[in-house]
Design a protein around this motif. Structure first.
Motif, PDB file in Angstrom:
ATOM      1  N   GLY A 158       0.813  -1.218   0.000  1.00 58.17           N
ATOM      2  CA  GLY A 158       0.000   0.000   0.000  1.00 58.17           C
ATOM      3  C   GLY A 158       0.840   1.259   0.000  1.00 58.17           C
ATOM      4  O   GLY A 158       0.567   2.200  -0.754  1.00 58.17           O
ATOM      5  N   PHE A 159       1.865   1.294   0.847  1.00 56.91           N
ATOM      6  CA  PHE A 159       2.734   2.469   0.896  1.00 56.91           C
ATOM      7  C   PHE A 159       3.464   2.666  -0.438  1.00 56.91           C
ATOM      8  O   PHE A 159       3.666   3.800  -0.897  1.00 56.91           O
ATOM      9  CB  PHE A 159       3.754   2.334   2.029  1.00 56.91           C
ATOM     10  N   ARG A 160       3.884   1.561  -1.056  1.00 57.65           N
ATOM     11  CA  ARG A 160       4.531   1.651  -2.371  1.00 57.65           C
ATOM     12  C   ARG A 160       3.597   2.271  -3.397  1.00 57.65           C
ATOM     13  O   ARG A 160       3.994   3.148  -4.178  1.00 57.65           O
ATOM     14  CB  ARG A 160       4.945   0.255  -2.850  1.00 57.65           C
ATOM     15  N   LEU A 161       2.360   1.799  -3.420  1.00 56.98           N
ATOM     16  CA  LEU A 161       1.377   2.347  -4.360  1.00 56.98           C
ATOM     17  C   LEU A 161       1.206   3.837  -4.173  1.00 56.98           C
ATOM     18  O   LEU A 161       1.051   4.592  -5.140  1.00 56.98           O
ATOM     19  CB  LEU A 161       0.026   1.649  -4.172  1.00 56.98           C
ATOM     20  N   MET A 162       1.220   4.265  -2.918  1.00 55.30           N
ATOM     21  CA  MET A 162       1.015   5.683  -2.614  1.00 55.30           C
ATOM     22  C   MET A 162       2.234   6.541  -2.920  1.00 55.30           C
ATOM     23  O   MET A 162       2.153   7.769  -2.911  1.00 55.30           O
ATOM     24  CB  MET A 162       0.638   5.836  -1.136  1.00 55.30           C
ATOM     25  N   GLY A 163       3.366   5.898  -3.143  1.00 54.92           N
ATOM     26  CA  GLY A 163       4.581   6.656  -3.406  1.00 54.92           C
ATOM     27  C   GLY A 163       5.236   7.194  -2.157  1.00 54.92           C
ATOM     28  O   GLY A 163       6.053   8.127  -2.239  1.00 54.92           O
ATOM     29  N   LEU A 164       4.935   6.626  -0.991  1.00 50.09           N
ATOM     30  CA  LEU A 164       5.537   7.083   0.256  1.00 50.09           C
ATOM     31  C   LEU A 164       6.903   6.441   0.440  1.00 50.09           C
ATOM     32  O   LEU A 164       7.125   5.282   0.088  1.00 50.09           O
ATOM     33  CB  LEU A 164       4.631   6.740   1.446  1.00 50.09           C
ATOM     34  N   ASP A 165       7.828   7.194   1.006  1.00 54.34           N
ATOM     35  CA  ASP A 165       9.194   6.731   1.239  1.00 54.34           C
ATOM     36  C   ASP A 165       9.245   6.110   2.635  1.00 54.34           C
ATOM     37  O   ASP A 165       9.464   6.796   3.632  1.00 54.34           O
ATOM     38  CB  ASP A 165      10.166   7.903   1.135  1.00 54.34           C
ATOM     39  N   VAL A 166       9.044   4.791   2.695  1.00 58.99           N
ATOM     40  CA  VAL A 166       8.948   4.100   3.980  1.00 58.99           C
ATOM     41  C   VAL A 166      10.068   3.071   4.097  1.00 58.99           C
ATOM     42  O   VAL A 166      10.234   2.216   3.228  1.00 58.99           O
ATOM     43  CB  VAL A 166       7.587   3.396   4.135  1.00 58.99           C
ATOM     44  N   GLN A 167      10.810   3.165   5.190  1.00 62.45           N
ATOM     45  CA  GLN A 167      11.800   2.142   5.517  1.00 62.45           C
ATOM     46  C   GLN A 167      11.112   1.098   6.383  1.00 62.45           C
ATOM     47  O   GLN A 167      10.605   1.390   7.465  1.00 62.45           O
ATOM     48  CB  GLN A 167      12.976   2.736   6.285  1.00 62.45           C
ATOM     49  N   HIS A 168      11.085  -0.149   5.904  1.00 60.98           N
ATOM     50  CA  HIS A 168      10.462  -1.234   6.645  1.00 60.98           C
ATOM     51  C   HIS A 168      11.551  -1.962   7.432  1.00 60.98           C
ATOM     52  O   HIS A 168      12.453  -2.565   6.849  1.00 60.98           O
ATOM     53  CB  HIS A 168       9.757  -2.200   5.690  1.00 60.98           C
ATOM     54  N   GLU A 204      -0.173  -3.536 -10.209  1.00 63.29           N
ATOM     55  CA  GLU A 204       0.328  -3.417  -8.844  1.00 63.29           C
ATOM     56  C   GLU A 204      -0.838  -3.296  -7.855  1.00 63.29           C
ATOM     57  O   GLU A 204      -0.811  -3.875  -6.766  1.00 63.29           O
ATOM     58  CB  GLU A 204       1.265  -2.211  -8.718  1.00 63.29           C
ATOM     59  N   TYR A 205      -1.870  -2.573  -8.249  1.00 64.69           N
ATOM     60  CA  TYR A 205      -3.049  -2.467  -7.388  1.00 64.69           C
ATOM     61  C   TYR A 205      -3.780  -3.802  -7.318  1.00 64.69           C
ATOM     62  O   TYR A 205      -4.276  -4.185  -6.249  1.00 64.69           O
ATOM     63  CB  TYR A 205      -3.996  -1.382  -7.887  1.00 64.69           C
ATOM     64  N   ASP A 206      -3.847  -4.525  -8.437  1.00 66.99           N
ATOM     65  CA  ASP A 206      -4.500  -5.836  -8.432  1.00 66.99           C
ATOM     66  C   ASP A 206      -3.821  -6.776  -7.435  1.00 66.99           C
ATOM     67  O   ASP A 206      -4.482  -7.531  -6.712  1.00 66.99           O
ATOM     68  CB  ASP A 206      -4.475  -6.452  -9.827  1.00 66.99           C
ATOM     69  N   ALA A 207      -2.486  -6.737  -7.404  1.00 66.99           N
ATOM     70  CA  ALA A 207      -1.752  -7.588  -6.470  1.00 66.99           C
ATOM     71  C   ALA A 207      -2.014  -7.155  -5.029  1.00 66.99           C
ATOM     72  O   ALA A 207      -2.252  -7.990  -4.148  1.00 66.99           O
ATOM     73  CB  ALA A 207      -0.260  -7.538  -6.778  1.00 66.99           C
ATOM     74  N   TYR A 208      -1.959  -5.846  -4.794  1.00 63.86           N
ATOM     75  CA  TYR A 208      -2.282  -5.339  -3.460  1.00 63.86           C
ATOM     76  C   TYR A 208      -3.672  -5.798  -3.035  1.00 63.86           C
ATOM     77  O   TYR A 208      -3.879  -6.285  -1.914  1.00 63.86           O
ATOM     78  CB  TYR A 208      -2.221  -3.805  -3.441  1.00 63.86           C
ATOM     79  N   PHE A 209      -4.646  -5.671  -3.935  1.00 63.88           N
ATOM     80  CA  PHE A 209      -6.034  -5.961  -3.598  1.00 63.88           C
ATOM     81  C   PHE A 209      -6.217  -7.448  -3.284  1.00 63.88           C
ATOM     82  O   PHE A 209      -7.000  -7.811  -2.394  1.00 63.88           O
ATOM     83  CB  PHE A 209      -6.955  -5.549  -4.745  1.00 63.88           C
TER      84      PHE A 209
END
Length: 368
Positions: free
Chosen positions: A177-187, A272-277
């Motif tokens: 989800g964060f990837r789809l949104m374009g957020l820069d998140v370190q997991h 990418e959204y299909d996979a997320y969903f």
């Protein structure tokens, strides 16, 4: 009700017996099921304080009340591997006598769906006693400058840190989800449960987090009231046509697709959204399930299903369920079977797409 944090002596002896015997023998069938004088171990493959443990702790007294013979029900926490450790243990040693049950979540289903080699359990072997959807809410620290869900755009370009159980756990949903949104998140991988992620957030070690609905209602809403956490969006739920809508527990918080559209100006779509969903569907509408082990006689399964069904009509359960586990309800029988299938089956092409993404973008190799 006692709570134990480690494998009990009976379970430990079971490991030895399983190693010698290698095969579990089904308990003899009996028309009259009674657990009088017995203790039932409810395996929670997470650390205490998360959504699965919260649900189990709430439901355990009602199982005692409605199972024949009114047995004692104890919670046995077996965290590790994003729930793989405890689930593997259950598959290996649980006897088909009705005295050991397991709660699973998306964190248990996802490694199975992705073909993680650490998984030594087979969902198809188990007998489902209860299934229920859940939701979750993503929230951030006020240190990001966000003061409400409307401010989500302020996160773009910021360095965000998220405490993750692992890329193949239920935390795959926020990762995608964060990837789809374009957020820069370190997991930061390796946390044993979402409760540990929340504690890292409270200590200021991370600045974005999510909790399943039960844990959010119990542990995060007080932080929101104190101004220490700002809700961003819920994952949402599905309507009768399979479309995402707002979570009824959080009607004032936008769901993921709404938050995505606010950030990007577009409706989410594409591979990418299909996979997320697909993983969202497996992880939330079909997230919480309770199982009996392979070989359990049908009359014992029926007794558990009847107990879970009976508790729904209990006035005390009805009075406290919403605040404890959210207003999603739970199901048994054919409805549970349908959620069981939804949560443990995924199209091969979507599985490959996600596995390839995890390898190329995050250096994640299944089993490591």
């Amino acid at each position: 009700m006692k709570t134990y944090l480690n494998m009990t002596r009976r379970s430990a002896l079971g490991v030895v017996a399983a190693g010698i015997a290698g095969v579990l023998v089904s308990a003899p069938a009996s028309a009259d099921v009674s657990f009088a004088g017995k203790t039932i171990e409810w395996i929670v493959p997470f650390s205490p304080g998360g959504g699965s443990g919260t649900m189990a702790a709430f439901m355990a007294p009602f199982l005692t009340k409605y199972l024949p013979g009114n047995p004692t029900v104890t919670l046995v926490y077996e965290p590790g591997g994003g729930s793989i450790k405890g689930s593997n243990m259950f598959a290996a040693v649980a006897k088909p006598d009705g005295l050991t049950i397991l709660v699973t979540s998306g964190s248990t289903q996802f490694p199975y769906l992705l073909g993680d080699p650490r998984v030594r359990y087979e969902y198809a072997d188990w007998h489902i006693a209860m299934a229920g959807p859940t939701g979750g809410v993503v929230y951030t620290s006020p240190s990001t400058g966000v003061t409400s869900p409307d401010d989500i755009g302020k996160l773009v370009g910021q360095k965000l840190v998220y405490a993750s159980q692992g890329a193949t756990s239920l935390d795959l949903v926020p990762l995608m989800g964060f990837r789809l949104m374009g957020l820069d998140v370190q997991h930061v991988f390796g946390f044993k449960g979402r409760a540990d992620g929340r504690l890292a957030f409270e200590r200021g070690e991370t600045n974005i987090d999510y909790q399943t609905s039960s844990a959010y209602l119990k542990n995060v809403q007080p932080l929101v009231a104190e101004g220490k956490a700002i809700p961003l969006f819920s994952w949402g739920v599905l309507d009768e046509d399979g479309n995402p809508i707002r979570d009824p527990n959080f009607p004032d918080i936008p769901h993921f697709a709404e938050a995505y559209e606010k950030l990007t100006g577009k409706t989410p779509s594409g591979p990418e959204y299909d996979a997320y969903f697909a993983f969202f569907t497996a992880g939330f509408p079909a997230q919480k399930m309770v199982f009996l082990p392979k070989g359990t006689p049908q009359e014992i399964v029926d007794a558990y299903q009847a107990a879970f069904e009976a508790m729904k009509d209990d006035p005390e359960f009805q009075a406290n369920a919403a605040s404890a586990v959210g207003e999603y309800g739970h199901v048994t029988g054919k409805a549970a079977d349908a959620l069981f299938e939804k949560g443990t089956v995924i199209a091969p092409e979507l599985r490959k797409q996600v596995v390839d993404m995890l390898t190329s973008e995050y250096g994640v190799k299944l089993g490591e």
